[in-house]
Scaffold this active site. Structure first.
Site, PDB file in Angstrom:
ATOM      1  N   ASP A 123     -48.967  39.644 -31.089  1.00 26.15           N
ATOM      2  CA  ASP A 123     -47.996  39.396 -32.154  1.00 26.15           C
ATOM      3  C   ASP A 123     -46.914  38.419 -31.671  1.00 26.15           C
ATOM      4  O   ASP A 123     -46.254  38.671 -30.654  1.00 26.15           O
ATOM      5  CB  ASP A 123     -47.368  40.748 -32.548  1.00 26.15           C
ATOM      6  CG  ASP A 123     -46.535  40.650 -33.815  1.00 26.15           C
ATOM      7  OD1 ASP A 123     -45.882  39.611 -34.036  1.00 26.15           O
ATOM      8  OD2 ASP A 123     -46.533  41.634 -34.577  1.00 26.15           O
ATOM      9  N   ASP A 145     -50.472  33.887 -42.875  1.00 28.69           N
ATOM     10  CA  ASP A 145     -51.067  34.742 -43.919  1.00 28.69           C
ATOM     11  C   ASP A 145     -50.039  34.966 -45.035  1.00 28.69           C
ATOM     12  O   ASP A 145     -48.931  35.428 -44.758  1.00 28.69           O
ATOM     13  CB  ASP A 145     -51.479  36.089 -43.314  1.00 28.69           C
ATOM     14  CG  ASP A 145     -52.565  35.905 -42.258  1.00 28.69           C
ATOM     15  OD1 ASP A 145     -53.498  35.125 -42.493  1.00 28.69           O
ATOM     16  OD2 ASP A 145     -52.465  36.526 -41.187  1.00 28.69           O
ATOM     17  N   ARG A 213     -58.278  24.281 -40.399  1.00 28.29           N
ATOM     18  CA  ARG A 213     -59.318  25.050 -41.095  1.00 28.29           C
ATOM     19  C   ARG A 213     -58.789  25.630 -42.416  1.00 28.29           C
ATOM     20  O   ARG A 213     -59.414  25.510 -43.462  1.00 28.29           O
ATOM     21  CB  ARG A 213     -59.740  26.183 -40.152  1.00 28.29           C
ATOM     22  CG  ARG A 213     -60.896  27.001 -40.584  1.00 28.29           C
ATOM     23  CD  ARG A 213     -61.169  27.996 -39.447  1.00 28.29           C
ATOM     24  NE  ARG A 213     -61.672  29.261 -39.936  1.00 28.29           N
ATOM     25  CZ  ARG A 213     -62.955  29.527 -40.119  1.00 28.29           C
ATOM     26  NH1 ARG A 213     -63.850  28.620 -39.844  1.00 28.29           N
ATOM     27  NH2 ARG A 213     -63.336  30.698 -40.575  1.00 28.29           N
ATOM     28  N   TYR A 214     -57.604  26.234 -42.362  1.00 22.91           N
ATOM     29  CA  TYR A 214     -57.055  26.844 -43.583  1.00 22.91           C
ATOM     30  C   TYR A 214     -56.553  25.804 -44.561  1.00 22.91           C
ATOM     31  O   TYR A 214     -56.587  26.015 -45.769  1.00 22.91           O
ATOM     32  CB  TYR A 214     -55.981  27.881 -43.233  1.00 22.91           C
ATOM     33  CG  TYR A 214     -56.635  29.205 -42.984  1.00 22.91           C
ATOM     34  CD1 TYR A 214     -57.193  29.479 -41.733  1.00 22.91           C
ATOM     35  CD2 TYR A 214     -56.794  30.128 -44.000  1.00 22.91           C
ATOM     36  CE1 TYR A 214     -57.863  30.662 -41.507  1.00 22.91           C
ATOM     37  CE2 TYR A 214     -57.462  31.318 -43.782  1.00 22.91           C
ATOM     38  CZ  TYR A 214     -57.994  31.588 -42.539  1.00 22.91           C
ATOM     39  OH  TYR A 214     -58.675  32.761 -42.315  1.00 22.91           O
TER      40      TYR A 214
HETATM   41  C1  LIG Z   1     -54.233  31.889 -42.480  1.00 23.78           C
HETATM   42  S1  LIG Z   1     -54.507  31.769 -40.771  1.00 23.78           S
HETATM   43  C2  LIG Z   1     -54.053  30.069 -40.394  1.00 23.78           C
HETATM   44  C3  LIG Z   1     -54.665  29.590 -39.103  1.00 23.78           C
HETATM   45  C4  LIG Z   1     -54.324  28.138 -38.714  1.00 23.78           C
HETATM   46  N1  LIG Z   1     -52.901  27.956 -38.503  1.00 23.78           N
HETATM   47  C5  LIG Z   1     -54.861  27.143 -39.714  1.00 23.78           C
HETATM   48  O1  LIG Z   1     -54.051  26.447 -40.355  1.00 23.78           O
HETATM   49  O2  LIG Z   1     -56.090  27.037 -39.823  1.00 23.78           O
HETATM   50  C6  LIG Z   1     -53.117  32.685 -40.099  1.00 23.78           C
HETATM   51  C7  LIG Z   1     -53.331  33.070 -38.658  1.00 23.78           C
HETATM   52  O3  LIG Z   1     -52.152  33.715 -38.150  1.00 23.78           O
HETATM   53  C8  LIG Z   1     -52.539  34.797 -37.311  1.00 23.78           C
HETATM   54  N2  LIG Z   1     -51.415  35.734 -37.286  1.00 23.78           N
HETATM   55  C9  LIG Z   1     -51.005  36.524 -38.298  1.00 23.78           C
HETATM   56  N3  LIG Z   1     -49.916  37.243 -37.956  1.00 23.78           N
HETATM   57  C10 LIG Z   1     -49.629  36.884 -36.668  1.00 23.78           C
HETATM   58  C11 LIG Z   1     -48.634  37.284 -35.752  1.00 23.78           C
HETATM   59  N4  LIG Z   1     -47.699  38.188 -36.085  1.00 23.78           N
HETATM   60  N5  LIG Z   1     -48.632  36.722 -34.525  1.00 23.78           N
HETATM   61  C12 LIG Z   1     -49.580  35.814 -34.179  1.00 23.78           C
HETATM   62  N6  LIG Z   1     -50.551  35.389 -35.014  1.00 23.78           N
HETATM   63  C13 LIG Z   1     -50.585  35.916 -36.241  1.00 23.78           C
HETATM   64  C14 LIG Z   1     -53.803  35.334 -37.972  1.00 23.78           C
HETATM   65  O4  LIG Z   1     -54.617  36.053 -37.059  1.00 23.78           O
HETATM   66  C15 LIG Z   1     -54.477  34.047 -38.456  1.00 23.78           C
HETATM   67  O5  LIG Z   1     -55.369  33.515 -37.500  1.00 23.78           O
END
Ligand SMILES: C[S@@+](CC[C@H](N)C(=O)[O-])C[C@H]1O[C@@H](n2cnc3c(N)ncnc32)[C@H](O)[C@@H]1O
Length: 233
Positions: A123, A145, A213-214
């Site tokens: 986290d 997210d 990717r997103y």
């Molecule tokens: C919607 S994805 C976007 C991934 C990437 N940034 C992209 O644009 O393709 C959000 C990512 O944030 C990670 N994530 C969510 N909450 C988090 C946290 N508290 N600390 C670290 N990573 C987190 C999730 O596991 C996920 O891989």
């Protein structure tokens, strides 16, 4: 994340205590193969940013670095690896809870021979609370997210508490870049940083990194990304 990682002893003196609530989704996909498991066990330690070392984050890197940049929620790590390759004199810390994403980034690090990335597989808020004041020069939060349901909004990463945690660890003039394809989340985040005394909003500049990717998913679903830049005052 291990139990040891959660010890309050890692919290930097000026920081709020580590957050007890869970914000994120899955930590591990169904298809983490033996190779991925092996990478987590045997390769990650070489590139990890352990919380115990976060108090002196410049010391996490084998070569001298000019500045420290952070990416929160790096997903498959494509943006982070691209930035790190473009700026070999900058040290990057990437935070990601999802183990499969960490495995993908480890693969890119190996393929590209990158020396300037350290990974916090946990986290981001816990890492933030372990970092010392004013150590970061740039922070990227790309497509966090969105937790679109009202009852889940409290799980969103970018809230007033995280803005204050970022204000503590970002040095004067440091820049935050936040992108979301969720208009409601973006509007809330914009209002949070507009109201925060530690930040000033900056004019937008064109996106200067390859599509993530997103972002690709959002664009193909017809959702426009919204970009925010803010500077630490
Ligand atoms: C919607 S994805 C976007 C991934 C990437 N940034 C992209 O644009 O393709 C959000 C990512 O944030 C990670 N994530 C969510 N909450 C988090 C946290 N508290 N600390 C670290 N990573 C987190 C999730 O596991 C996920 O891989």
């Amino acid at each position: 994340m291990t139990g040891a990682d959660l010890q309050p002893g890692h919290v930097s003196p000026g920081a709020q205590p580590y957050p007890p609530s869970r914000l994120h989704g899955r930590k591990r996909g169904r298809h983490l193969r033996a190779g991925g498991q092996n990478a987590l066990e045997n390769e990650l330690p070489e590139y990890a940013a352990p919380l115990a070392g976060a108090a002196a984050p410049f010391g996490l890197f084998s070569a001298a670095i000019r500045e420290l940049w952070l990416e929160i929620g790096f997903g498959d790590g494509a943006h982070l690896a691209w930035r790190a390759a473009a700026h070999p004199d900058i040290g990057f810390i990437g935070c990601e809870v999802f183990a499969n994403g960490v495995v993908r980034l480890l693969r890119s690090i190996k393929e590209q021979g990158l020396q300037n990335i350290r990974i916090h597989n946990g986290d981001a808020r816990i890492l933030l609370s372990a970092l010392p004041d004013a150590c970061l020069s740039r922070v990227f939060v790309l497509f966090p997210d969105p937790w679109p349901k009202l009852r889940h909004h409290k799980r969103r990463l970018m809230q007033a508490e995280t803005a204050s945690a970022l204000a503590r660890v970002m040095r004067t003039g440091a820049e935050l870049r936040f992108v979301s394809d969720h208009a409601g989340y973006f509007a809330d985040c914009l209002a949070t940083f507009q109201a925060h005394p530690g930040f000033v909003l900056l004019p937008q500049t064109p996106r200067d990194w390859p599509v993530t990717r997103y972002e690709r998913k959002a664009l193909s679903a017809g959702r426009a990304p919204h970009y925010l830049r803010a500077a630490r005052l």
